[in-house]
Design a protein around this motif. Structure first.
Motif, PDB file in Angstrom:
ATOM      1  N   ILE A 137     -20.181  10.073 102.418  1.00  0.00           N
ATOM      2  CA  ILE A 137     -19.076  10.652 101.670  1.00  0.00           C
ATOM      3  C   ILE A 137     -17.946   9.631 101.634  1.00  0.00           C
ATOM      4  CG2 ILE A 137     -17.382  12.506 101.600  1.00  0.00           C
ATOM      5  CD1 ILE A 137     -19.390  14.213 103.154  1.00  0.00           C
ATOM      6  N   GLU A 192     -14.369   7.906 101.706  1.00  0.00           N
ATOM      7  CA  GLU A 192     -13.193   8.220 102.515  1.00  0.00           C
ATOM      8  C   GLU A 192     -12.142   9.023 101.742  1.00  0.00           C
ATOM      9  OE1 GLU A 192     -12.400   7.838 105.752  1.00  0.00           O
ATOM     10  OE2 GLU A 192     -14.469   7.202 106.040  1.00  0.00           O
ATOM     11  N   GLU A 193     -12.001   8.749 100.455  1.00  0.00           N
ATOM     12  CA  GLU A 193     -10.940   9.401  99.692  1.00  0.00           C
ATOM     13  C   GLU A 193     -11.185  10.879  99.429  1.00  0.00           C
ATOM     14  OE1 GLU A 193     -13.601   6.957  97.103  1.00  0.00           O
ATOM     15  OE2 GLU A 193     -12.188   6.398  98.626  1.00  0.00           O
ATOM     16  N   ILE A 194     -12.404  11.372  99.637  1.00  0.00           N
ATOM     17  CA  ILE A 194     -12.643  12.802  99.436  1.00  0.00           C
ATOM     18  C   ILE A 194     -12.926  13.548 100.736  1.00  0.00           C
ATOM     19  CG2 ILE A 194     -13.442  12.510  97.078  1.00  0.00           C
ATOM     20  CD1 ILE A 194     -16.287  12.972  98.098  1.00  0.00           C
ATOM     21  N   LYS A 195     -12.862  12.864 101.849  1.00  0.00           N
ATOM     22  CA  LYS A 195     -13.018  13.529 103.137  1.00  0.00           C
ATOM     23  C   LYS A 195     -11.710  14.206 103.511  1.00  0.00           C
ATOM     24  CE  LYS A 195     -16.451  10.621 105.354  1.00  0.00           C
ATOM     25  NZ  LYS A 195     -16.707   9.695 106.470  1.00  0.00           N
ATOM     26  N   ASN A 248      -7.872  19.413 101.374  1.00  0.00           N
ATOM     27  CA  ASN A 248      -7.353  19.305 100.028  1.00  0.00           C
ATOM     28  C   ASN A 248      -6.202  20.292  99.874  1.00  0.00           C
ATOM     29  OD1 ASN A 248      -6.846  19.331  97.304  1.00  0.00           O
ATOM     30  ND2 ASN A 248      -8.981  19.186  96.732  1.00  0.00           N
ATOM     31  N   TRP A 283      -5.537  24.513  90.477  1.00  0.00           N
ATOM     32  CA  TRP A 283      -6.548  23.511  90.785  1.00  0.00           C
ATOM     33  C   TRP A 283      -7.883  23.892  90.142  1.00  0.00           C
ATOM     34  CZ3 TRP A 283     -11.199  23.694  93.329  1.00  0.00           C
ATOM     35  CH2 TRP A 283     -11.744  22.472  93.701  1.00  0.00           C
ATOM     36  N   ASN A 323     -10.107  21.710  87.360  1.00  0.00           N
ATOM     37  CA  ASN A 323     -11.424  21.222  87.741  1.00  0.00           C
ATOM     38  C   ASN A 323     -12.563  22.061  87.178  1.00  0.00           C
ATOM     39  OD1 ASN A 323     -10.944  18.903  89.630  1.00  0.00           O
ATOM     40  ND2 ASN A 323      -9.618  20.443  90.513  1.00  0.00           N
TER      41      ASN A 323
END
Length: 49
Positions: free
Chosen positions: A7, A9-12, A15, A25, A29
């Motif tokens: 996965i 890093e930027e989506i771990k 949120n 949101w 999306n």
């Protein structure tokens, strides 16, 4: 199939946009199930789902 993908890093992690403004949101999306937060009692549990 033993595909080991990592996965990015930027989506771990957490949120905050999805947590605090979940219906907005969801529109952005294309996740229209996020409108379930407007159902009384269900919204308390869905925000953590």
């Amino acid at each position: 199939m033993n595909d080991k993908t990592e996965i990015p890093e930027e989506i771990k992690g957490w949120n905050w946009g999805a947590f605090l403004l979940s219906w907005i949101w969801g529109i952005g999306n294309g996740t229209y199930i996020s409108f379930l937060i407007f159902v009384p009692v269900f919204n308390i549990f869905f925000i953590f789902f």
